[in-house]
Motif scaffolding. Structure first.
Motif, mmCIF file in Angstrom:
data_model
loop_
_atom_site.group_PDB
_atom_site.id
_atom_site.type_symbol
_atom_site.label_atom_id
_atom_site.label_comp_id
_atom_site.label_asym_id
_atom_site.label_seq_id
_atom_site.Cartn_x
_atom_site.Cartn_y
_atom_site.Cartn_z
ATOM 1 N N ARG A 165 0.828 -1.189 0.000
ATOM 2 C CA ARG A 165 0.000 0.000 0.000
ATOM 3 C C ARG A 165 0.871 1.249 0.000
ATOM 4 N NH1 ARG A 165 -4.022 0.254 3.403
ATOM 5 N NH2 ARG A 165 -3.994 2.499 3.601
ATOM 6 N N ASP A 167 0.489 5.382 1.362
ATOM 7 C CA ASP A 167 -0.311 6.307 2.158
ATOM 8 C C ASP A 167 0.263 7.716 2.049
ATOM 9 O OD1 ASP A 167 -2.034 4.270 3.434
ATOM 10 O OD2 ASP A 167 -0.149 3.608 4.329
ATOM 11 N N GLU A 245 -2.846 6.568 7.668
ATOM 12 C CA GLU A 245 -2.904 5.113 7.565
ATOM 13 C C GLU A 245 -4.320 4.570 7.527
ATOM 14 O OE1 GLU A 245 1.235 3.732 9.632
ATOM 15 O OE2 GLU A 245 -0.276 4.624 10.937
ATOM 16 N N GLN A 295 -3.450 -2.475 -1.714
ATOM 17 C CA GLN A 295 -4.001 -1.230 -2.265
ATOM 18 C C GLN A 295 -3.789 -1.186 -3.770
ATOM 19 O OE1 GLN A 295 -2.064 2.530 -1.270
ATOM 20 N NE2 GLN A 295 -3.912 3.087 -0.166
#
Length: 300
Positions: A165, A167, A245, A295
């Protein structure tokens, strides 16, 4: 005495249960000479007769009864051992050692572990709170199975790293400060700052962001726990650059303004583990579960 053969013990038990060599041969899908050989070899190893061959039914001797009784337990234990290994190979049971940071443990890992618990309730995950550098070192040493690490990282021998992911880094600013809608390095560099520990990937990411704009600020304090940093921001001690997050809203932190930064800054997280051919089923199932929360480009 030589070691016993489980197949021969199974033959003895079948003969005692069914009463004849021929019935045992049919039940075990073996030839009658093979059945006879099993008993002959067992009796040679024991050094005593195990069966009394009658005209209609074979009966066990005292030694045969004792060996059959103990043999049943041995065969049950062997079946349980094989089933336990099968469960471990398929990943239905087992223990996985995972290393990651406090922020991921607080905001991202609980939903992963909840899903894993629903699908594989007998997999135990041992979580160690570590920095990315130590996580990578322990993966290479073999004392961890999976690491959720800030990237980029240099993979160790036989270690694979894949993206999990990304962020956005946001400015966490005390609510009472008069702050612009978008935070620049120049504006933030003049304020009291709360930094991550200098050994962390986050610290270097933050300092590189300032350095690219020609600034090199010093923090009032360095910590390695994002939630503690937010508490200090809420108390007005200083501002911090931290990753978003989860869908964190400023309303959840009435004493904090959460503002975007310019230029944009992202924190990337990868999943690190040994090559798939080197990991067990439980680790593969945790990797699959983590993949459910990977993600996509549209989510960044």
């Amino acid at each position: 005495m030589r070691e016993l053969s489980l197949d021969q013990v199974k033959t003895l038990i079948s003969i005692i249960d069914l009463g004849t060599f021929s019935a045992a041969a049919r039940a075990l899908h073996l030839s009658q000479p093979t059945i006879s050989l099993h008993i002959s070899e067992l009796e040679q190893r024991i050094g005593a007769p195990l069966l009394i061959r009658g005209s209609r039914r074979v009966m066990p001797t005292a030694a045969g009864s004792t060996l059959a009784e103990r043999g049943r337990r041995i065969l049950r234990d062997a079946d349980l051992a094989l089933e336990a290994v099968r469960q471990q190979v398929t990943g239905n049971t087992g223990s996985v050692r995972l290393g990651t940071s406090t922020g991921i443990v607080v905001h991202l890992l609980p939903q992963v572990l909840e899903t894993l618990e629903k699908n594989f309730p007998q997999i135990e995950v041992e979580v160690s709170i570590l920095g990315s550098t130590e996580t990578m070192a322990r993966l290479t040493q073999g004392t961890l199975d999976i690491g959720l690490v800030a990237t980029p990282q240099k993979p160790g021998k036989d270690i694979v790293i894949s993206h999990w992911r990304s962020d956005p880094m946001m400015a966490f600013v005390p609510a009472r400060w008069n702050a612009p809608k978008r935070i620049t390095p120049a504006w933030l560099a003049e304020k009291p700052l709360i930094f991550n520990d200098a050994t962390t990937h986050m610290y270097h990411l933050t300092m590189d962001w300032f350095a690219a704009a020609g600034h090199a600020p010093r923090g009032r304090i360095e910590l390695n726990y994002n939630e503690a940093m937010k508490s200090l921001v809420a108390a007005g001690y200083g501002a911090a650059l931290l990753p978003m997050e989860h869908l964190e809203k400023s309303g959840l932190h009435p004493q904090i303004q959460i503002l975007p930064v310019v230029p944009k800054l992202m924190r990337h997280i990868g999943i690190a583990h040994r090559r798939v051919s080197m990991i067990d089923g439980a680790t593969r199932n945790l990797l699959h579960t983590l993949g459910l929360y990977k993600q996509t480009a549209n989510q960044k």
